[in-house]
Design an enzyme around this catalytic site. Structure first.
Site, PDB file in Angstrom:
ATOM      1  N   GLN A 125      61.626 132.623  13.654  1.00 26.25           N
ATOM      2  CA  GLN A 125      61.050 131.908  14.792  1.00 26.25           C
ATOM      3  C   GLN A 125      59.538 132.063  14.877  1.00 26.25           C
ATOM      4  O   GLN A 125      58.863 131.351  15.600  1.00 26.25           O
ATOM      5  CB  GLN A 125      61.705 132.388  16.085  1.00 26.25           C
ATOM      6  N   CYS A 131      63.915 132.004  20.349  1.00 24.08           N
ATOM      7  CA  CYS A 131      65.180 132.582  19.899  1.00 24.08           C
ATOM      8  C   CYS A 131      66.369 131.776  20.394  1.00 24.08           C
ATOM      9  O   CYS A 131      67.368 131.604  19.693  1.00 24.08           O
ATOM     10  CB  CYS A 131      65.291 134.022  20.367  1.00 24.08           C
ATOM     11  N   HIS A 267      66.805 138.502  24.570  1.00 21.11           N
ATOM     12  CA  HIS A 267      66.795 137.880  23.244  1.00 21.11           C
ATOM     13  C   HIS A 267      68.132 137.209  22.995  1.00 21.11           C
ATOM     14  O   HIS A 267      69.187 137.754  23.331  1.00 21.11           O
ATOM     15  CB  HIS A 267      66.537 138.948  22.185  1.00 21.11           C
ATOM     16  N   ASN A 287      70.140 137.167  13.343  1.00 25.86           N
ATOM     17  CA  ASN A 287      68.895 137.129  14.099  1.00 25.86           C
ATOM     18  C   ASN A 287      68.011 135.990  13.601  1.00 25.86           C
ATOM     19  O   ASN A 287      68.360 135.287  12.649  1.00 25.86           O
ATOM     20  CB  ASN A 287      68.180 138.480  13.964  1.00 25.86           C
TER      21      ASN A 287
END
Length: 317
Positions: A125, A131, A267, A287
């Protein structure tokens, strides 16, 4: 964690010898992560944060039997500089969602959508708190894979540009983004839109070029790991929100609750499966900090204990 300072992360574990930092460690850190400061005063300030980060890393490592931590790009940055609290709007009522039903009876001990081809390579990102868009895309890609058998690469940039309910590079809610994909009729592939730019731009959504849709998106009951497993098994990867304050220094292994402050969710990530190692069950977490972070862009998070808040706001499509 939605970071406004995020660059491509190179997270190789650097040696943390003592609670204090040496000049050599500091110089190595600056060189490794290409850190540059505007003034001697700025460097002194960042050095003081770095020293505190070393103490935190050493504390977590000394108390952990299942995870490893080390110096990363975040070591000279305060949490409040790159964390964006994520909170569901008050008008979203978990009770009004259809009750989750499943035909699954016996779930395997280990399961992952990665090996089945439903998860795209890890992305980064970068310097944008997007996110939530990356988490949303993983869910949409997985749901589309289950319908078509094909893995399409959907556009995070389209979501960032065109979503009207969230805060672009300052955080957002995957559930809302998934609802918007459904309401506008789908999502475009990344090569039909613009490449990811790590900033908000003009919305160029073209319904004629939509390549994937979702039928719905729903919250699961909170702190229900078995229902999360069932949803992943039947519907594909799911979106979750976590507290990522210590994930920034994560290097590998299984994160436990003592590594996190799970009351604050800051997150959005995706859970793509689960596994078990030495008797410890864990979630497989994708992630959006690039493949150099963690375990090739992934983390393992202890399952069944709401570790880092991961079982609080699960969303499936």
């Amino acid at each position: 964690m939605c970071s406004t300072f995020l660059v491509i992360l190179v997270v190789g574990l650097m040696v943390v010898g003592s609670l204090g930092s040496s000049d050599a460690q500091w110089e190595n850190f600056k060189s490794k992560f290409n850190k540059q400061y505007a003034s001697p005063e700025e460097e002194s300030y960042r050095r003081s944060i770095f020293d505190k980060s070393l103490k935190k890393i050493a504390f977590f490592q000394s108390d952990s039997r299942t995870a490893t931590f080390g110096i990363t790009w975040f070591a000279d940055i305060l949490p409040e500089e790159h964390l964006f609290p994520l909170k569901l709007p008050a008008d979203i009522e978990r009770e009004t969602n259809p009750q989750f039903k499943t035909s699954v009876k016996d779930l395997p001990e280990n399961f992952s959508w990665i090996s089945k081809g439903a998860v795209a390579p890890v992305k980064n990102q970068r310097n944008c708190g997007s996110c939530w868009a990356f988490s949303t895309v993983v869910v949409a890609e997985g749901a589309n894979f289950l319908k078509t058998g094909q893995l399409e690469r959907f556009s995070e940039q389209e979501i960032l540009d065109c979503n009207t309910l969230d805060f672009r590079c300052h955080g957002g809610i995957p559930l809302e983004a998934l609802h918007e994909i459904h309401s506008k009729g789908g999502i475009m592939r990344e090569f039909d839109y613009r490449p990811y730019e790590a900033e908000h731009g003009k919305c160029e959504f073209n319904k004629g070029k939509v390549n994937g849709t979702i039928s719905s998106a729903h919250l699961l009951p909170e702190k229900s790991p078995e229902k999360m497993k069932q949803a992943i098994f039947e519907h594909g990867p799911i979106s979750v929100m976590v507290n990522a304050g210590t994930m920034e220094q994560y290097h590998g292994g299984i994160l436990e609750n003592k590594h996190c402050f799970s009351l604050l969710l800051d997150h959005a990530v995706a859970v793509v499966g689960w596994g078990k190692e030495n008797g410890v069950e864990y979630w497989i977490v994708r992630n959006s900090w690039g493949p150099s972070w963690g375990e090739y862009g992934y983390a393992r998070v202890k399952l069944g204990f709401d570790t880092c808040g991961i079982e609080r706001v699960p969303v499936y499509a």
